[in-house]
Write a protein that holds these residues in place. Structure first.
Motif, PDB file in Angstrom:
ATOM      1  N   LYS A   1       2.307   1.698  -3.496  1.00 21.13           N
ATOM      2  CA  LYS A   1       1.529   2.113  -4.585  1.00 21.13           C
ATOM      3  C   LYS A   1       1.024   3.676  -4.240  1.00 21.13           C
ATOM      4  O   LYS A   1       0.998   4.498  -5.110  1.00 21.13           O
ATOM      5  CB  LYS A   1       0.306   1.383  -4.358  1.00 21.13           C
ATOM      6  CG  LYS A   1      -0.024   0.211  -5.010  1.00 21.13           C
ATOM      7  CD  LYS A   1      -1.372  -0.643  -4.807  1.00 21.13           C
ATOM      8  CE  LYS A   1      -1.336  -2.035  -5.482  1.00 21.13           C
ATOM      9  NZ  LYS A   1      -2.446  -2.566  -5.234  1.00 21.13           N
ATOM     10  N   LYS A   2       1.134   4.233  -3.079  1.00 19.06           N
ATOM     11  CA  LYS A   2       0.858   5.703  -2.689  1.00 19.06           C
ATOM     12  C   LYS A   2       2.123   6.437  -3.039  1.00 19.06           C
ATOM     13  O   LYS A   2       1.808   7.445  -3.805  1.00 19.06           O
ATOM     14  CB  LYS A   2       0.714   5.701  -1.184  1.00 19.06           C
ATOM     15  CG  LYS A   2       0.235   6.999  -0.675  1.00 19.06           C
ATOM     16  CD  LYS A   2       0.025   7.180   0.690  1.00 19.06           C
ATOM     17  CE  LYS A   2      -1.132   6.224   1.262  1.00 19.06           C
ATOM     18  NZ  LYS A   2      -1.438   6.390   2.507  1.00 19.06           N
TER      19      LYS A   2
ATOM     20  N   ARG B   1       0.798  -1.251   0.189  1.00 18.62           N
ATOM     21  CA  ARG B   1      -0.047   0.123  -0.015  1.00 18.62           C
ATOM     22  C   ARG B   1       0.880   1.094  -0.035  1.00 18.62           C
ATOM     23  O   ARG B   1       0.624   2.168  -0.811  1.00 18.62           O
ATOM     24  CB  ARG B   1      -0.967   0.102   1.089  1.00 18.62           C
ATOM     25  CG  ARG B   1      -2.359  -0.637   0.860  1.00 18.62           C
ATOM     26  CD  ARG B   1      -3.226  -0.526   2.071  1.00 18.62           C
ATOM     27  NE  ARG B   1      -3.091  -1.502   2.947  1.00 18.62           N
ATOM     28  CZ  ARG B   1      -2.915  -1.786   4.250  1.00 18.62           C
ATOM     29  NH1 ARG B   1      -2.873  -0.725   4.805  1.00 18.62           N
ATOM     30  NH2 ARG B   1      -2.763  -2.738   5.012  1.00 18.62           N
TER      31      ARG B   1
ATOM     32  N   PHE C   1       1.674   5.997 -12.385  1.00 22.48           N
ATOM     33  CA  PHE C   1       0.609   5.164 -13.166  1.00 22.48           C
ATOM     34  C   PHE C   1      -0.017   6.025 -14.255  1.00 22.48           C
ATOM     35  O   PHE C   1      -0.605   5.586 -15.270  1.00 22.48           O
ATOM     36  CB  PHE C   1      -0.607   5.072 -11.876  1.00 22.48           C
ATOM     37  CG  PHE C   1      -0.326   4.077 -11.056  1.00 22.48           C
ATOM     38  CD1 PHE C   1       0.305   2.638 -11.278  1.00 22.48           C
ATOM     39  CD2 PHE C   1      -0.279   4.251  -9.725  1.00 22.48           C
ATOM     40  CE1 PHE C   1       0.718   1.839 -10.269  1.00 22.48           C
ATOM     41  CE2 PHE C   1      -0.001   3.264  -8.670  1.00 22.48           C
ATOM     42  CZ  PHE C   1       0.507   2.116  -8.895  1.00 22.48           C
TER      43      PHE C   1
ATOM     44  N   GLN D   1       1.756   6.669  -6.969  1.00 25.73           N
ATOM     45  CA  GLN D   1       0.660   7.425  -7.273  1.00 25.73           C
ATOM     46  C   GLN D   1       1.103   9.036  -7.088  1.00 25.73           C
ATOM     47  O   GLN D   1       0.845   9.899  -7.925  1.00 25.73           O
ATOM     48  CB  GLN D   1      -0.541   7.371  -6.268  1.00 25.73           C
ATOM     49  CG  GLN D   1      -1.690   8.194  -6.655  1.00 25.73           C
ATOM     50  CD  GLN D   1      -2.324   7.730  -7.852  1.00 25.73           C
ATOM     51  OE1 GLN D   1      -2.231   6.555  -8.024  1.00 25.73           O
ATOM     52  NE2 GLN D   1      -3.194   8.426  -8.562  1.00 25.73           N
TER      53      GLN D   1
END
Length: 68
Positions: A18-19, A15, A27, A22
């Motif tokens: 991914k943060k 997580r 992405f 981002q």
């Protein structure tokens, strides 16, 4: 980019990764590169994004000044 795994909690590390991706815009960049974009369209998109960023910054600045 590096994310530490604490207490064998891979889900939490995933997580966090991914943060970070981002925030870096990875992405979004991948999505844009899926198809060819004509240079004229790219310039128009980038200009529109810059205008949006400037307006958002001005809006935040006015809000901060109005609150003081």
């Amino acid at each position: 980019m590096q994310v530490m795994v604490r207490d064998n909690n891979v889900d939490q590390a995933l997580r966090a990764l991914k943060k970070k991706l981002q925030r870096e815009g990875v992405f979004r960049e991948m999505k844009l590169k899926q198809h060819f974009e004509k240079p004229s369209i790219r310039k128009a998109r980038e200009k529109a994004e810059a205008v949006r960023r400037a307006r958002k910054l001005a809006r935040k600045k006015l809000q901060r000044e109005g609150m003081l």
